[in-house]
Design a protein around this motif. Structure first.
Motif, mmCIF file in Angstrom:
data_model
loop_
_atom_site.group_PDB
_atom_site.id
_atom_site.type_symbol
_atom_site.label_atom_id
_atom_site.label_comp_id
_atom_site.label_asym_id
_atom_site.label_seq_id
_atom_site.Cartn_x
_atom_site.Cartn_y
_atom_site.Cartn_z
ATOM 1 N N ARG A 83 0.842 -1.192 0.000
ATOM 2 C CA ARG A 83 0.000 0.000 0.000
ATOM 3 C C ARG A 83 0.878 1.243 0.000
ATOM 4 N NH1 ARG A 83 -5.378 -0.736 -0.873
ATOM 5 N NH2 ARG A 83 -5.865 1.014 0.485
ATOM 6 N N ASP A 84 0.558 2.214 -0.866
ATOM 7 C CA ASP A 84 1.319 3.459 -0.912
ATOM 8 C C ASP A 84 0.989 4.364 0.274
ATOM 9 O OD1 ASP A 84 2.544 2.708 -3.271
ATOM 10 O OD2 ASP A 84 0.977 3.592 -4.522
ATOM 11 N N ARG A 85 -0.279 4.367 0.674
ATOM 12 C CA ARG A 85 -0.707 5.228 1.782
ATOM 13 C C ARG A 85 -1.561 4.403 2.736
ATOM 14 N NH1 ARG A 85 -1.053 7.885 -2.849
ATOM 15 N NH2 ARG A 85 -3.193 7.173 -3.161
ATOM 16 N N VAL A 86 -1.224 4.461 4.001
ATOM 17 C CA VAL A 86 -1.978 3.723 5.007
ATOM 18 C C VAL A 86 -2.241 4.631 6.198
ATOM 19 C CG1 VAL A 86 -1.039 1.472 4.366
ATOM 20 C CG2 VAL A 86 0.136 2.837 6.081
ATOM 21 N N TYR A 87 -3.317 4.350 6.923
ATOM 22 C CA TYR A 87 -3.595 5.082 8.153
ATOM 23 C C TYR A 87 -2.716 4.524 9.264
ATOM 24 C CZ TYR A 87 -7.687 7.324 6.109
ATOM 25 O OH TYR A 87 -8.513 8.080 5.323
ATOM 26 N N PRO A 88 -2.178 5.395 10.129
ATOM 27 C CA PRO A 88 -1.286 4.926 11.196
ATOM 28 C C PRO A 88 -2.029 4.355 12.400
ATOM 29 C CG PRO A 88 -1.468 7.299 11.268
ATOM 30 C CD PRO A 88 -2.263 6.858 10.075
ATOM 31 N N TYR A 89 -3.330 4.150 12.266
ATOM 32 C CA TYR A 89 -4.116 3.495 13.322
ATOM 33 C C TYR A 89 -5.225 2.691 12.627
ATOM 34 C CZ TYR A 89 -7.993 6.828 12.753
ATOM 35 O OH TYR A 89 -9.054 7.547 12.263
ATOM 36 N N PRO A 90 -5.851 1.735 13.318
ATOM 37 C CA PRO A 90 -6.844 0.861 12.659
ATOM 38 C C PRO A 90 -8.166 1.565 12.363
ATOM 39 C CG PRO A 90 -6.683 0.314 14.978
ATOM 40 C CD PRO A 90 -5.598 1.314 14.714
ATOM 41 N N ARG A 91 -8.135 2.481 11.441
ATOM 42 C CA ARG A 91 -9.296 3.322 11.136
ATOM 43 C C ARG A 91 -10.469 2.511 10.594
ATOM 44 N NH1 ARG A 91 -11.105 6.274 6.546
ATOM 45 N NH2 ARG A 91 -12.027 8.309 7.069
ATOM 46 N N LYS A 92 -10.183 1.600 9.661
ATOM 47 C CA LYS A 92 -11.264 0.821 9.059
ATOM 48 C C LYS A 92 -11.963 -0.046 10.103
ATOM 49 C CE LYS A 92 -10.986 -0.893 4.924
ATOM 50 N NZ LYS A 92 -10.635 -1.691 3.724
ATOM 51 N N LEU A 93 -11.180 -0.692 10.964
ATOM 52 C CA LEU A 93 -11.777 -1.534 12.003
ATOM 53 C C LEU A 93 -12.631 -0.704 12.947
ATOM 54 C CD1 LEU A 93 -12.094 -4.159 13.600
ATOM 55 C CD2 LEU A 93 -9.940 -3.632 14.748
ATOM 56 N N LEU A 94 -12.106 0.423 13.414
ATOM 57 C CA LEU A 94 -12.836 1.263 14.364
ATOM 58 C C LEU A 94 -14.146 1.776 13.763
ATOM 59 C CD1 LEU A 94 -9.924 3.329 15.950
ATOM 60 C CD2 LEU A 94 -11.275 1.559 17.062
#
Length: 347
Positions: free
Chosen positions: A155-166
């Motif tokens: 992945r080129d860009r990822v969130y630094p915390y579990p945003r999708k899960l939350l």
């Protein structure tokens, strides 16, 4: 499982990717389709094995790579076979977290399992330590299994915390899960909360920027919350990371263009940065040593100056006393001389 039969079946299954929608499937085999998603469709091969057929080879390779990283854990289905457009693996049973939470509460035990899942993602090398609740299955023994992991790597860009899960948990369960994280892993909670706040600030800034004539003062005040240069040490680390990132990307591009092996290129880059960091550390150590030497020399020179000043003051005091004595003796001599002259005059 008959591998040759599986290959023949997959040739008769056509999967077509559709933009922003699940794939379209043409199935000319006796296999029963269990489900489909954005990258592929899953068919049952036996009681325990299924095959996932993809619309393109890239998604297939990514999923296989991600699954391969987790084969030594209990979190992922076991791989049985792979082709250009298919992967045969264990069937994951149980209830996905989305359905589970419709009838059951989010307990601390389940939250702990979710945190352990994210830790496993990090340990095996996933770039995105995140997953949607519908892709996480609760087993009869309370353990978790995950599916559809292709998007967790490269992945080129990822969130630094579990945003999708939350966000997939919903507002109520999201707040409850974060409460459990705060109790079970306080430092992790503080870091996630930091990034959540930064995201909220980013949304506020977007709303400010959206009008044709943005309020500059409001934007200025909001932007101060994003500043990271006040802490010198953190700023140096961030700047060093930025330089390393750019250098690494450009070096990889150059080496790949020359036909070099990607793994060999990455290994050389890591070796280079390790040696550079070691040199920088040695340079800082030498700088500290030189600084201590300068301080010691400065203190020694200062002591010498003080000694010379004391000696000068002592000498001046001695000279003053000595000359004063001479003046006193001279005055006494003049008094005797004048007295004698007066005596002769009177005579």
């Amino acid at each position: 499982m008959d591998i040759n039969q599986l290959k023949d079946w997959t040739k008769d299954i056509r999967v077509l990717n559709v933009a922003n929608a699940d794939v379209e499937v043409e199935n000319n085999t006796p296999l029963i389709m269990l489900g489909k998603g954005r990258q592929g469709a899953v068919f049952q091969v036996s009681d325990d094995i299924c095959v996932k057929v993809f619309g393109n080879a890239e998604d297939c390779d990514r999923e296989h790579y991600a699954l391969s990283l987790g084969q030594k854990t209990e979190l992922f289905p076991k791989i049985h076979a792979k082709g250009p457009l298919y992967i045969a693996m264990d069937i994951i049973r149980g209830v996905d977290v989305r359905e589970y939470l419709q009838s059951q509460p989010l307990t601390r035990a389940l939250s702990s399992k979710l945190i352990e899942m994210l830790i496993t993602f990090k340990e095996i090398g996933f770039e995105r330590i995140d997953h949607h609740k519908r892709q996480i299955y609760v087993q009869e023994d309370g353990s978790l299994k995950v599916i559809d992991v292709a998007r967790t790597v490269w992945r080129d860009r990822v969130y630094p915390y579990p945003r999708k899960l939350l966000n997939s948990l919903g507002e109520e369960n999201k707040a409850l899960f974060l409460t459990h994280v705060q109790e079970l892993a306080p430092e992790l909670y503080e870091e996630w909360l930091h990034y959540i706040r930064l995201e909220e600030i980013s949304h506020q800034i977007y709303q400010v920027l959206l009008p044709e004539k943005p309020n500059k003062e409001t934007l200025k005040n909001l932007s101060k919350k994003l500043l990271t240069t006040e802490d010198e040490q953190k700023y140096v680390n961030q700047l060093q990371g930025l330089v390393q990132k750019v250098f690494k990307e450009e070096w990889v591009k150059t080496m790949l263009a020359r036909g070099k092996d990607p793994e060999a290129v990455m290994e050389k880059i890591d070796q280079y940065w390790d040696s550079l960091e070691q040199e920088l550390k040695q340079g800082r150590d030498r700088g500290r040593d030189r600084g201590r030497d300068r301080d010691r020399d400065r203190d020694r020179d200062k002591g010498r100056k003080q000694e010379r000043r004391y000696e000068g003051e002592t000498r001046r005091s001695h000279d003053k006393h000595h000359h004063g004595g001479k003046r006193y003796e001279g005055d006494r001599h003049r008094v005797r001389t004048v007295g004698k002259r007066k005596s002769r005059h009177h005579k």
